[in-house]
Design a protein around this motif. Structure first.
Motif, PDB file in Angstrom:
ATOM      1  N   LEU A 124       1.022  -1.397  -0.085  1.00  0.00           N
ATOM      2  CA  LEU A 124       0.195   0.206  -0.026  1.00  0.00           C
ATOM      3  C   LEU A 124       0.589   1.104  -0.084  1.00  0.00           C
ATOM      4  CD1 LEU A 124      -2.637  -1.120   2.585  1.00  0.00           C
ATOM      5  CD2 LEU A 124      -3.078  -0.561   0.675  1.00  0.00           C
ATOM      6  N   THR A 125       0.510   2.604  -0.463  1.00  0.00           N
ATOM      7  CA  THR A 125       0.925   3.385  -1.235  1.00  0.00           C
ATOM      8  C   THR A 125      -0.358   4.528  -0.219  1.00  0.00           C
ATOM      9  OG1 THR A 125       0.648   4.284  -2.806  1.00  0.00           O
ATOM     10  CG2 THR A 125       2.421   2.363  -2.542  1.00  0.00           C
ATOM     11  N   PRO A 126       0.417   5.716  -0.014  1.00  0.00           N
ATOM     12  CA  PRO A 126       0.189   7.226   0.130  1.00  0.00           C
ATOM     13  C   PRO A 126      -1.178   6.987  -0.621  1.00  0.00           C
ATOM     14  CG  PRO A 126       1.649   7.302   0.705  1.00  0.00           C
ATOM     15  CD  PRO A 126       1.925   6.172   0.471  1.00  0.00           C
ATOM     16  N   GLU A 127      -0.988   6.922  -2.188  1.00  0.00           N
ATOM     17  CA  GLU A 127      -1.944   7.325  -3.004  1.00  0.00           C
ATOM     18  C   GLU A 127      -3.105   6.150  -2.966  1.00  0.00           C
ATOM     19  OE1 GLU A 127       1.244   9.685  -3.271  1.00  0.00           O
ATOM     20  OE2 GLU A 127       1.362   7.442  -3.563  1.00  0.00           O
ATOM     21  N   ASP A 128      -2.830   4.873  -2.323  1.00  0.00           N
ATOM     22  CA  ASP A 128      -4.467   4.413  -2.058  1.00  0.00           C
ATOM     23  C   ASP A 128      -5.344   4.979  -0.978  1.00  0.00           C
ATOM     24  OD1 ASP A 128      -1.485   1.943  -2.418  1.00  0.00           O
ATOM     25  OD2 ASP A 128      -3.177   2.180  -3.742  1.00  0.00           O
TER      26      ASP A 128
END
Length: 116
Positions: free
Chosen positions: A85-89
């Protein structure tokens, strides 16, 4: 009618995994396909992944290779396994069911926040 109940959202750090669940009840025999959508702040709702009763799947390019949608027909539940997971998720993730009569049901949404 179909009722959809989600679970599994939360606050996680980048790089970790999270699994969302969406349990269907009611007229489940009429469900044609189910899917996950998400809406980030200030953005439009977008498709994440869908799955048919036969198991055919479709993914947004942004999650291919990281997310996996699956279903347990015995439990009438669809899952979204989210890895790396990334902050863009970060978004509200919403489960959707499409019925054979072309009606659509949406769950209430569950917040996923990816932040260090």
């Amino acid at each position: 009618q179909v009722q959809l109940v989600e679970s599994g959202g939360g606050l996680v750090q980048p790089g970790v995994s999270l699994r969302l669940s969406c349990a269907a009840s009611g007229s489940i025999f009429s469900i044609k396909s189910m899917g996950w959508y998400r809406q980030a702040p200030g953005k439009q709702r977008e498709l994440v992944a869908t799955i048919t009763p036969g198991g055919s799947t479709n993914y947004a390019d942004s999650v291919k290779g990281r997310f996996t949608i699956s279903r347990d027909n015995a439990k009438n539940t669809v899952y979204l396994q989210m890895n790396s997971l990334t902050p863009e998720d970060t978004a509200v993730y919403v489960c959707k069911a499409d019925l054979s009569d072309y009606t659509t049901y949406w769950a209430q949404g569950t917040q996923v926040t990816v932040s260090s």
